[in-house]
Design an enzyme around this catalytic site. Structure first.
Site, PDB file in Angstrom:
ATOM      1  N   ASN A   6      47.281  43.591  19.423  1.00 56.33           N
ATOM      2  CA  ASN A   6      46.862  42.492  20.293  1.00 56.33           C
ATOM      3  C   ASN A   6      48.103  41.683  20.691  1.00 56.33           C
ATOM      4  OD1 ASN A   6      46.098  39.827  21.065  1.00 56.33           O
ATOM      5  ND2 ASN A   6      44.047  40.225  20.292  1.00 56.33           N
ATOM      6  N   ASP A   8      48.217  38.980  22.746  1.00 53.52           N
ATOM      7  CA  ASP A   8      47.917  37.623  23.244  1.00 53.52           C
ATOM      8  C   ASP A   8      48.972  36.594  22.838  1.00 53.52           C
ATOM      9  OD1 ASP A   8      45.520  38.685  24.096  1.00 53.52           O
ATOM     10  OD2 ASP A   8      44.302  37.713  22.555  1.00 53.52           O
ATOM     11  N   HIS A   9      49.476  36.742  21.603  1.00 55.85           N
ATOM     12  CA  HIS A   9      50.371  35.700  21.084  1.00 55.85           C
ATOM     13  C   HIS A   9      51.712  35.671  21.806  1.00 55.85           C
ATOM     14  CE1 HIS A   9      47.590  34.466  18.032  1.00 55.85           C
ATOM     15  NE2 HIS A   9      47.354  35.741  17.800  1.00 55.85           N
ATOM     16  N   ARG A  17      56.052  27.122  27.386  1.00 59.30           N
ATOM     17  CA  ARG A  17      57.110  26.483  28.162  1.00 59.30           C
ATOM     18  C   ARG A  17      56.957  26.702  29.661  1.00 59.30           C
ATOM     19  NH1 ARG A  17      61.365  24.926  24.561  1.00 59.30           N
ATOM     20  NH2 ARG A  17      62.520  24.287  26.384  1.00 59.30           N
ATOM     21  N   HIS A  42      42.892  39.582  25.117  1.00 56.56           N
ATOM     22  CA  HIS A  42      41.680  38.766  25.237  1.00 56.56           C
ATOM     23  C   HIS A  42      41.881  37.786  26.388  1.00 56.56           C
ATOM     24  CE1 HIS A  42      38.716  35.871  22.922  1.00 56.56           C
ATOM     25  NE2 HIS A  42      38.335  36.113  24.165  1.00 56.56           N
ATOM     26  N   ARG A  44      40.612  34.729  27.805  1.00 56.12           N
ATOM     27  CA  ARG A  44      39.699  33.635  27.436  1.00 56.12           C
ATOM     28  C   ARG A  44      39.316  32.839  28.667  1.00 56.12           C
ATOM     29  NH1 ARG A  44      39.645  32.471  21.649  1.00 56.12           N
ATOM     30  NH2 ARG A  44      38.443  30.665  22.250  1.00 56.12           N
ATOM     31  N   ARG A  48      44.140  30.438  28.082  1.00 55.80           N
ATOM     32  CA  ARG A  48      45.202  29.783  27.303  1.00 55.80           C
ATOM     33  C   ARG A  48      46.370  30.715  26.981  1.00 55.80           C
ATOM     34  NH1 ARG A  48      42.200  28.989  21.517  1.00 55.80           N
ATOM     35  NH2 ARG A  48      40.643  27.986  22.829  1.00 55.80           N
ATOM     36  N   GLU A  69      39.253  42.407  25.528  1.00 60.26           N
ATOM     37  CA  GLU A  69      38.317  41.537  24.808  1.00 60.26           C
ATOM     38  C   GLU A  69      37.858  40.428  25.727  1.00 60.26           C
ATOM     39  OE1 GLU A  69      39.716  39.427  21.389  1.00 60.26           O
ATOM     40  OE2 GLU A  69      40.259  41.314  20.464  1.00 60.26           O
ATOM     41  N   THR A 100      38.982  33.424  17.738  1.00 60.70           N
ATOM     42  CA  THR A 100      37.580  33.825  17.604  1.00 60.70           C
ATOM     43  C   THR A 100      37.135  33.628  16.158  1.00 60.70           C
ATOM     44  OG1 THR A 100      38.179  35.534  19.192  1.00 60.70           O
ATOM     45  CG2 THR A 100      35.968  35.642  18.263  1.00 60.70           C
ATOM     46  N   GLU A 150      33.178  46.256  16.170  1.00 65.63           N
ATOM     47  CA  GLU A 150      34.382  45.821  15.467  1.00 65.63           C
ATOM     48  C   GLU A 150      33.902  44.843  14.409  1.00 65.63           C
ATOM     49  OE1 GLU A 150      37.911  44.782  17.733  1.00 65.63           O
ATOM     50  OE2 GLU A 150      38.427  43.257  16.241  1.00 65.63           O
ATOM     51  N   HIS A 194      40.666  41.071  12.892  1.00 65.75           N
ATOM     52  CA  HIS A 194      40.800  39.630  12.705  1.00 65.75           C
ATOM     53  C   HIS A 194      41.356  39.298  11.325  1.00 65.75           C
ATOM     54  CE1 HIS A 194      40.432  35.433  13.563  1.00 65.75           C
ATOM     55  NE2 HIS A 194      40.159  35.783  14.804  1.00 65.75           N
ATOM     56  N   GLY A 195      42.499  38.641  11.334  1.00 63.30           N
ATOM     57  CA  GLY A 195      43.105  38.139  10.101  1.00 63.30           C
ATOM     58  C   GLY A 195      43.839  39.180   9.278  1.00 63.30           C
ATOM     59  N   HIS A 217      48.160  38.628  15.375  1.00 64.83           N
ATOM     60  CA  HIS A 217      49.054  37.568  14.905  1.00 64.83           C
ATOM     61  C   HIS A 217      50.106  38.057  13.913  1.00 64.83           C
ATOM     62  CE1 HIS A 217      50.091  33.849  12.651  1.00 64.83           C
ATOM     63  NE2 HIS A 217      50.107  33.360  13.863  1.00 64.83           N
TER      64      HIS A 217
HETATM   65  N1  PXP Z   1      39.753  41.349  17.050  1.00 67.78           N
HETATM   66  C1  PXP Z   1      39.145  40.371  17.735  1.00 67.78           C
HETATM   67  C2  PXP Z   1      37.771  40.617  18.262  1.00 67.78           C
HETATM   68  C3  PXP Z   1      39.804  39.148  17.987  1.00 67.78           C
HETATM   69  O1  PXP Z   1      39.185  38.183  18.680  1.00 67.78           O
HETATM   70  C4  PXP Z   1      41.119  38.982  17.512  1.00 67.78           C
HETATM   71  C5  PXP Z   1      41.861  37.722  17.814  1.00 67.78           C
HETATM   72  O2  PXP Z   1      42.094  37.631  19.181  1.00 67.78           O
HETATM   73  C6  PXP Z   1      41.728  40.047  16.811  1.00 67.78           C
HETATM   74  C7  PXP Z   1      41.008  41.219  16.574  1.00 67.78           C
HETATM   75  C8  PXP Z   1      43.114  39.944  16.272  1.00 67.78           C
HETATM   76  O3  PXP Z   1      43.129  38.974  15.264  1.00 67.78           O
HETATM   77  P1  PXP Z   1      44.502  38.597  14.559  1.00 67.78           P
HETATM   78  O4  PXP Z   1      45.357  37.955  15.617  1.00 67.78           O
HETATM   79  O5  PXP Z   1      44.076  37.653  13.482  1.00 67.78           O
HETATM   80  O6  PXP Z   1      45.104  39.860  14.049  1.00 67.78           O
END
Ligand code: PXP
Length: 251
Positions: A6, A8-9, A17, A42, A44, A48, A69, A100, A150, A194-195, A217
């Site tokens: 992912n 996104d970060h 910035r 994702h 959103r 963001r 996502e 999420t 998932e 997630h996590g 992340h």
């Molecule tokens: N899966 C889903 C459905 C999520 O919403 C996210 C966070 O955007 C992730 C996986 C990835 O989570 P993490 O950034 O905690 O690895």
């Protein structure tokens, strides 16, 4: 197990910035070079991190599948049908949340979700639902036409931080194992996400039916120090190599 990275970060840092760098597209290419099997992003409602143009550019640039996502809103479903990613993961979304926070509520609004799934499937997109490790939610996901789930691993990850004994760790994984088995019995592809991070991801090897982990992340954070291809390679090893599989000696 496939690894979906992912990105996104990377967009979060870019947007902090108002610059055009770092590019989430470049990050996706570097992740692909490191052995990522999918790229996840994702979009959103508040844009963001990832923006509309990023999704289109990503889809046209990467050689590996895009897992898109989104929340199940009419705007997002229409956008996904327009873009045509390999897969869509439907997630709940709240404006104020940091990330999420939980799986989809499949006790209400299920008719609408069923028709959203159909729209996406008719467009040739694989549909996954982000759900809690809960039998009712998993059975409903299959009933309304999802091809994959998932399993939300966030609560498990938080609980694992407090675990002090091997016995506790083994007791905790059982809930995810049950969800993995039920998903498989329902004919669903099982994914997790997630996590997950470098200290807990190897436990996903204990889910025999799980085909994919989506992780953001932890990988992007580690990439600051070791580079993205290495961070991806290390995570793939944790998910797949027998040497990392938890056993009573190293759990
Ligand atoms: N899966 C889903 C459905 C999520 O919403 C996210 C966070 O955007 C992730 C996986 C990835 O989570 P993490 O950034 O905690 O690895």
């Amino acid at each position: 197990m496939r690894l979906g990275v992912n990105i996104d970060h990377v967009a979060t840092v870019r947007n902090a910035r108002g610059e055009s760098y770092p590019s989430p597209i470049q990050a996706a290419v570097m992740a692909e070079l490191g052995g990522a099997d999918n790229i996840t992003c994702h979009l959103r409602e508040d844009r963001r991190h990832i923006r509309d143009a990023d999704v289109r550019f990503l889809k046209d640039t990467i050689q590996i599948p895009l897992n898109f996502e989104i929340a199940a809103t009419d705007e997002m479903i229409a956008y996904a049908c327009d873009i045509g990613p390999y897969a869509v993961t439907l997630v709940p979304e709240k404006r104020q949340e940091l990330t999420t926070e939980g799986g989809l509520d499949l006790t209400e609004g299920v008719r609408k979700l069923e028709s959203d799934i159909k729209r996406l499937r008719d467009r040739g997109i694989i549909v996954s639902l982000f759900v809690e490790a809960d039998a009712n939610a998993i059975v409903t996901a299959a009933k309304i036409g999802a091809q994959a789930i998932e399993i939300h691993t966030g609560h498990w990850c938080t609980a694992m931080q407090k675990v002090r004994t091997t016995k506790e760790a083994w007791a905790l994984i059982r809930k995810l194992q049950d969800a993995d088995r039920i998903g498989h019995e329902q004919g669903l592809q099982v994914h997790v996400g997630h996590g997950l991070n470098y200290t807990n991801a190897a436990w996903m090897q204990m889910l025999p039916h799980c085909e994919e982990a989506n992780i953001g992340h932890a990988i992007i954070a580690r990439a600051l120090f070791v580079g993205l291809p290495t961070a991806v390679k290390e995570m793939k090893a944790l998910l797949n190599e027998p040497a990392h599989k938890p056993h009573l000696g190293n759990a």
